[in-house]
Design a protein around this motif. Sequence first.
Motif, PDB file in Angstrom:
ATOM      1  N   THR A  37      28.194  51.019  34.603  1.00  0.00           N
ATOM      2  CA  THR A  37      27.390  50.373  33.587  1.00  0.00           C
ATOM      3  C   THR A  37      26.818  49.071  34.116  1.00  0.00           C
ATOM      4  O   THR A  37      25.646  48.777  33.968  1.00  0.00           O
ATOM      5  N   THR A  41      22.976  48.076  34.748  1.00  0.00           N
ATOM      6  CA  THR A  41      22.343  47.008  33.996  1.00  0.00           C
ATOM      7  C   THR A  41      21.669  46.005  34.914  1.00  0.00           C
ATOM      8  O   THR A  41      20.631  45.456  34.589  1.00  0.00           O
ATOM      9  N   TYR A  91      39.038  43.240  50.441  1.00  0.00           N
ATOM     10  CA  TYR A  91      39.056  43.532  49.008  1.00  0.00           C
ATOM     11  C   TYR A  91      38.373  44.857  48.669  1.00  0.00           C
ATOM     12  O   TYR A  91      38.109  45.142  47.512  1.00  0.00           O
ATOM     13  N   ARG A 116      39.322  46.035  45.248  1.00  0.00           N
ATOM     14  CA  ARG A 116      40.700  46.347  45.612  1.00  0.00           C
ATOM     15  C   ARG A 116      41.713  45.585  44.759  1.00  0.00           C
ATOM     16  O   ARG A 116      42.768  46.092  44.461  1.00  0.00           O
ATOM     17  N   GLU A 117      41.422  44.369  44.371  1.00  0.00           N
ATOM     18  CA  GLU A 117      42.406  43.624  43.584  1.00  0.00           C
ATOM     19  C   GLU A 117      41.819  43.211  42.250  1.00  0.00           C
ATOM     20  O   GLU A 117      40.611  43.224  42.063  1.00  0.00           O
ATOM     21  N   GLY A 118      42.733  42.852  41.363  1.00  0.00           N
ATOM     22  CA  GLY A 118      42.364  42.579  39.968  1.00  0.00           C
ATOM     23  C   GLY A 118      41.084  41.795  39.798  1.00  0.00           C
ATOM     24  O   GLY A 118      40.191  42.191  39.058  1.00  0.00           O
ATOM     25  N   ARG A 119      40.979  40.711  40.514  1.00  0.00           N
ATOM     26  CA  ARG A 119      39.854  39.843  40.247  1.00  0.00           C
ATOM     27  C   ARG A 119      38.593  40.313  40.952  1.00  0.00           C
ATOM     28  O   ARG A 119      37.502  39.862  40.647  1.00  0.00           O
ATOM     29  N   VAL A 121      36.838  43.012  41.011  1.00  0.00           N
ATOM     30  CA  VAL A 121      35.814  43.657  40.198  1.00  0.00           C
ATOM     31  C   VAL A 121      35.048  42.599  39.418  1.00  0.00           C
ATOM     32  O   VAL A 121      33.818  42.593  39.358  1.00  0.00           O
ATOM     33  N   GLN A 122      35.823  41.662  38.876  1.00  0.00           N
ATOM     34  CA  GLN A 122      35.183  40.603  38.107  1.00  0.00           C
ATOM     35  C   GLN A 122      34.262  39.777  38.992  1.00  0.00           C
ATOM     36  O   GLN A 122      33.129  39.460  38.636  1.00  0.00           O
ATOM     37  N   ILE A 123      34.787  39.441  40.167  1.00  0.00           N
ATOM     38  CA  ILE A 123      33.990  38.608  41.070  1.00  0.00           C
ATOM     39  C   ILE A 123      32.720  39.344  41.478  1.00  0.00           C
ATOM     40  O   ILE A 123      31.622  38.789  41.455  1.00  0.00           O
ATOM     41  N   ASN A 125      31.204  41.796  39.971  1.00  0.00           N
ATOM     42  CA  ASN A 125      30.273  41.934  38.851  1.00  0.00           C
ATOM     43  C   ASN A 125      29.500  40.651  38.605  1.00  0.00           C
ATOM     44  O   ASN A 125      28.366  40.657  38.146  1.00  0.00           O
ATOM     45  N   TYR A 126      30.168  39.558  38.914  1.00  0.00           N
ATOM     46  CA  TYR A 126      29.553  38.262  38.687  1.00  0.00           C
ATOM     47  C   TYR A 126      28.591  37.929  39.828  1.00  0.00           C
ATOM     48  O   TYR A 126      27.502  37.400  39.616  1.00  0.00           O
ATOM     49  N   SER A 147      29.453  31.164  45.938  1.00  0.00           N
ATOM     50  CA  SER A 147      30.745  30.492  46.074  1.00  0.00           C
ATOM     51  C   SER A 147      31.786  31.180  45.209  1.00  0.00           C
ATOM     52  O   SER A 147      31.510  31.580  44.086  1.00  0.00           O
TER      53      SER A 147
END
Lengths: 168, 473
Positions: A37, A41, A91, A116-119, A121-123, A125-126, A147
């Motif tokens: 998604t 987007t 990662y 690979r690690e929790g964050r 995907v967030q990073i 995506n950001y 950064s």
Amino acid sequence: MRTRAVLGGVFSSAAILIGAWSLSGAPKAVHVAAAATTTGTTTPGSGTASSGTSGSAGSGSTGGASPAPSSTASAGKASGTYTGSVVSTQYGNVQVQVTLSQGKITDVTALQLTDREGRSVQISNYAAPILRQEVLTAQSASVDTVSGATYTSEGYLTSLQAALDQAG
Amino acid sequence: MNTGIAERGWSLPEAASAPSEDYRSALRRRLFAADLAVVLCWASTAGAVALYLLSGGVSQIHSKADAVTALGIIAGLAGTNLILIMLLLAARIPWLDRAVGQDVAIGWHRRLGKPVLYLILAHAALLTLGYAATDGLDVVGETAAFLSNRDMILAYLALALLLAVVVTSLVAVRRKFPYEAWHLIHLLSYAAVLLALPHELSYGGVLAAGTVERIYWIALYLLAYGAAAWYRFAKPLLLSLRHDFRVVSVERLAPDVISIHLRGRELGRLGIAGGQYATWRFWSARNWWHSHPLSFSAMPHGDLLRITVRGAGSGTAGLAGLRRGTRVWFEGPYGLFSRHARSAPNLALVGAGIGVTPLRALLEDSRHSGGETALLVRASDESQLYLWEELHTLCEWHGGTAFADVGPRSRATSSWLSADAVRRGVSLQSVFPRILHSDLYICGPGPWAELVAQEAKALGLEDHQIHLERFDS
């Protein structure tokens, strides 16, 4: 009656949390869908980058630098869609696809991003939309890394450079 | 100069012929709504965390740092959900006022204050630690990394504002501020919660575009801010303009007590119930910056309305000089200290000093229900028996009695009665023989009202039979 309220609150909350916990047992499907998604987007208008492609990220079907130009170069300027190499980081793998029109970068699609690690995907995506915008503005892979998302950025730009190299 | 209600002679309530109001079903509905509100507070907070779990938040935990980060995210989600609930509790939503009363809603709002601050502080601390561990940085380095992001700068600002708001609301600190200063600082919480929004939407990706969570959170923000904007600001302004209240006269009842008579338009549309209050703002040079929460001391008659105030606070003393024609804005009417809270056939009213004003309006607004009505007024001397004639007449009309307990407070025991009454063995039970089948309405200074409520509870009255309206003496 206050007891009823508190008990109702505690039990409903517990039910919601336990339900969510047990349902989140199948996170991979959710995760891939979410990544798809997001990718979809961030790359509006890119016909070639279907969510399906990015959804199958990590399957290795596009491993290696296999170019898939959908049209040929005209007058020395490349046009078409080129897939970059898979760059592996600590990662996870990163791979992007670039769309050129007469040598101009019109779109960048992330096929795989660090996950690979929790964050991660967030990073990613950001960071991905920021990197894409910078690349479109600079018209090259020589842009600053985001950064806090160094690995993602380096992988992204390396894969992009590989794709651009194919296009000549 | 007085052309007020007292001189015109106020009329007794019309004898209503519907004695058997169905208190029970009304009470059941009200308690259900109150409990539903509590359950919604819990469930929505759990729901906010559940959405995070469902999106695979926990399955991505592979290290200690990930776990710390996930806990930080959960603390932030729960804390923000509760903050938005706090905004809703303070938004003067009519449904909530009818279900539990504005004062109870604000009581819940207060109780959430500290837990919410702890959750948000934990959110900031845990995420700094978790991110630092993942990035291999120390806390200072990670904070610097955070501060390189515009949305995160706003989030730190929001945290600072939130700290200021909660600290100034701690009981010990709040006393040191004038109400207006405290209130202005408190209104900053609207800015604080809004400043936190950008980092929630952009950073970390928990509320990334296209997720269900993003839709939930934006909807919750819209609900909270929409309710506050409408019920706290727009609606009172529109009502103030529609009813266009003006001061008619100021009537002095005692050296420090005045009744303010107001004239306004279309009072019937306000739906005032006796015992309710409104927050008043008088547009005169001395008073405009100050708002006064004051009970109606009589039901509206025609286009006239009366409020009665004792010059206790710094601002209320200035009200005596109000001129005829002064424009008056208001927020309200609010409160469940009215016939809408009835749950039993008999009516027992206890008031102290100026606390009789809502009881006076409540008596006027109560119908003959076949039950008994009795009133006990507590005053340290005769001069403090405000509105006594009116109270007495209304009680007689209800077929009941008005008692006055005049005299200094008992020193030896902590009783809400006078020393003399304590000696004679007076109690709630002796004044109101049917107290167990009564609605007890108590209005007076906070600690005094608590003492009355304690005695009532000891006698075995249910919580929903006891109606409290406190004010600071």
